[in-house]
Design an enzyme around this catalytic site. Structure first.
Site, mmCIF file in Angstrom:
data_model
loop_
_atom_site.group_PDB
_atom_site.id
_atom_site.type_symbol
_atom_site.label_atom_id
_atom_site.label_comp_id
_atom_site.label_asym_id
_atom_site.label_seq_id
_atom_site.Cartn_x
_atom_site.Cartn_y
_atom_site.Cartn_z
ATOM 1 N N ARG A 142 5.217 -7.797 -2.500
ATOM 2 C CA ARG A 142 5.869 -9.101 -2.468
ATOM 3 C C ARG A 142 6.838 -9.279 -3.646
ATOM 4 O O ARG A 142 7.928 -9.814 -3.504
ATOM 5 C CB ARG A 142 4.792 -10.199 -2.489
ATOM 6 C CG ARG A 142 5.295 -11.602 -2.291
ATOM 7 C CD ARG A 142 4.166 -12.623 -2.399
ATOM 8 N NE ARG A 142 3.407 -12.763 -1.174
ATOM 9 C CZ ARG A 142 2.163 -12.306 -1.000
ATOM 10 N NH1 ARG A 142 1.553 -11.645 -1.967
ATOM 11 N NH2 ARG A 142 1.531 -12.487 0.137
ATOM 12 N N HIS B 164 6.405 -2.095 -0.215
ATOM 13 C CA HIS B 164 6.095 -3.310 0.540
ATOM 14 C C HIS B 164 5.801 -4.516 -0.343
ATOM 15 O O HIS B 164 5.728 -5.631 0.151
ATOM 16 C CB HIS B 164 4.874 -3.070 1.428
ATOM 17 C CG HIS B 164 3.592 -2.945 0.642
ATOM 18 N ND1 HIS B 164 3.247 -1.780 -0.014
ATOM 19 C CD2 HIS B 164 2.608 -3.835 0.380
ATOM 20 C CE1 HIS B 164 2.100 -1.962 -0.624
ATOM 21 N NE2 HIS B 164 1.686 -3.198 -0.417
ATOM 22 N N GLU C 93 -14.386 -0.956 -7.243
ATOM 23 C CA GLU C 93 -13.072 -0.928 -7.891
ATOM 24 C C GLU C 93 -12.907 -2.175 -8.764
ATOM 25 O O GLU C 93 -11.916 -2.890 -8.702
ATOM 26 C CB GLU C 93 -11.931 -0.815 -6.875
ATOM 27 C CG GLU C 93 -10.630 -0.332 -7.507
ATOM 28 C CD GLU C 93 -9.473 -0.244 -6.534
ATOM 29 O OE1 GLU C 93 -9.262 0.864 -5.984
ATOM 30 O OE2 GLU C 93 -8.791 -1.255 -6.303
ATOM 31 N N HIS D 126 7.538 -0.560 6.144
ATOM 32 C CA HIS D 126 6.570 -1.645 6.362
ATOM 33 C C HIS D 126 7.155 -2.657 7.351
ATOM 34 O O HIS D 126 8.361 -2.886 7.403
ATOM 35 C CB HIS D 126 6.273 -2.325 5.028
ATOM 36 C CG HIS D 126 5.026 -3.159 5.021
ATOM 37 N ND1 HIS D 126 5.003 -4.440 5.493
ATOM 38 C CD2 HIS D 126 3.765 -2.888 4.607
ATOM 39 C CE1 HIS D 126 3.776 -4.947 5.360
ATOM 40 N NE2 HIS D 126 3.009 -4.013 4.828
ATOM 41 N N ASP E 270 -9.025 -6.323 -4.666
ATOM 42 C CA ASP E 270 -8.297 -7.520 -5.099
ATOM 43 C C ASP E 270 -7.593 -8.277 -3.975
ATOM 44 O O ASP E 270 -6.615 -8.979 -4.206
ATOM 45 C CB ASP E 270 -7.266 -7.124 -6.161
ATOM 46 C CG ASP E 270 -6.339 -6.007 -5.695
ATOM 47 O OD1 ASP E 270 -6.180 -5.821 -4.474
ATOM 48 O OD2 ASP E 270 -5.767 -5.313 -6.560
ATOM 49 N N GLU F 190 -3.070 -10.788 -6.360
ATOM 50 C CA GLU F 190 -4.142 -9.819 -6.587
ATOM 51 C C GLU F 190 -4.819 -9.952 -7.944
ATOM 52 O O GLU F 190 -6.032 -9.804 -8.054
ATOM 53 C CB GLU F 190 -3.604 -8.384 -6.410
ATOM 54 C CG GLU F 190 -3.273 -8.009 -4.977
ATOM 55 C CD GLU F 190 -1.876 -8.388 -4.549
ATOM 56 O OE1 GLU F 190 -1.475 -7.998 -3.439
ATOM 57 O OE2 GLU F 190 -1.170 -9.090 -5.319
#
Length: 374
Positions: A217, A215, A119, A248, A97, A133
């Site tokens: 967003r 990490h 996937e 990260h 994604d 995603e």
């Protein structure tokens, strides 16, 4: 005449999950398989390629400072055009994604190649969560000819979108193929890794090790402040534990984490780890707190309970199986569920020993056998 495969990826998670497929096709003399990397993530991607001993035939090297989704998407499509024209693949494999996935699927569609989505079928059915995603994988799904779904749930999602049943195969997740390969390599007496040797000196193995990664967003800002408050409480309430957090590089992660957690004795903040060092650390951990999609699949394969710092997940199989628990960024919930796993042995064992719904390490071979029929 050999059939031609082009396998395209750009980030570290994609590289990990596509590496076993590259290896599997390399064993098939009737196929010519080439790898194209966009290098959407550069350094972290190169570490994975080295570990799996993969040398890409095409390296688009597209990572730029302060890159945005507009320019990245356009650049991937434009940069893939000469690759597709040069190689003329029969099949183009994309994964998951990412922006690379969506843009490469579109470019492959334009070229006339068959699009193969590894996937496939993960959905939250909320186009803004996770962003971008959910739309990346949905758009790729509309362009795909052959869908390699990791689970029955993923297949059912695709069937709801009117994807023909004969174009879908449930394979398990290639991340388990990669994990089993990696654990085997790491346990080889001849394998050495400077990062792992450094971790041996950093980690206090007399304590229960809690591994943290974060990490995403959607957790930036208030979410990370809440996460850090939870980790601080866990560390102070449970001095017999050691929390280890590879932080990260994103400034939105670094700032709150270092400001709020750097002075707590039993929290170790370290630099991001290479894939082999991270797998090694997962194997040594007691439990894992994360917002990563891949870790939700990998950790149960090692018998490690996972608390997921997200409000939704496109991997509901793990929640249903009981290998992960969703805790979001709710400080109280993170603390409560962590301490329950630390103090309730029955609850811990039940999570740790539950069957991993993501596969048996044979996903890549199932994909190869399916493509041989096309």
């Amino acid at each position: 005449m050999k059939k031609k495969n082009l396998i395209v990826f750009g980030t570290r998670p994609e590289a990990i999950k596509m590496a076993p497929l590259v290896k599997a096709f390399d064993q098939q003399p009737e196929y010519e398989t080439r790898v194209c990397i966009t290098a959407q993530h550069r350094e972290m991607l190169d570490q994975v390629l080295d570990f799996f001993e993969i040398k890409p035939q095409y390296d688009l090297d597209l990572m730029r400072p302060n890159q945005n989704l507009y320019t990245l998407t356009a650049t991937i499509i434009e940069s893939l055009k000469p690759v597709l024209e040069d190689f003329k693949p029969d099949f183009v494999f994309v994964h998951g994604d990412t922006t690379t996935t969506m843009a490469a699927a579109l470019a492959a569609f334009y070229s006339g190649a068959k699009v193969c989505h590894v996937e496939a079928g993960l959905r939250t059915f909320n186009k803004r969560n996770p962003f971008p995603e959910e739309m990346n994988r949905s758009i790729a799904g509309r362009l795909t000819d052959f869908h390699f779904a990791p689970t029955i749930t993923s297949k059912e999602n695709l069937l709801k979108e009117n994807i023909p049943v004969n174009d879908i195969i449930v394979t398990g997740n290639t991340v388990i193929d990669a994990l089993l390969f990696s654990v085997n390599k790491l346990n080889n007496n001849h394998y050495t890794d400077s990062e792992i040797e450094q971790l041996r000196e950093t980690v206090d193995f007399s304590k229960k090790l809690i591994l943290i990664t974060g990490h995403r967003r959607e957790n930036h800002g208030e979410g990370f402040n809440s996460i850090c408050k939870a980790l601080e409480t866990i560390a102070k309430n449970n001095p017999e534990t050691q929390l280890i957090y590879p932080v990260h590089l994103n400034p939105n992660v670094q700032k709150p984490v270092y400001e709020l957690l750097r002075d707590i004795t039993n929290i170790k903040l370290i630099d991001p780890l290479s894939y082999p060092a991270f797998v090694w650390l997962m194997e040594k951990s007691y439990l894992i707190i994360t917002d990563s999609g891949g870790v939700q699949e990998e950790a149960p394969g090692l018998g490690k309970p996972v608390l997921v710092m997200r409000n939704t997940t496109e991997r509901p199989e793990a929640v249903e199986a009981g290998t992960v628990i969703l805790v979001g960024t709710d400080t109280k919930k993170i603390v409560t569920e962590t301490e329950r796993l630390l103090n309730d042995n029955y609850h811990y064992e039940k999570m740790a020993k539950t069957h991993n719904p993501y596969g048996d390490g044979k996903a890549s071979s199932r994909i190869v056998e399916f493509i041989k029929t096309k």
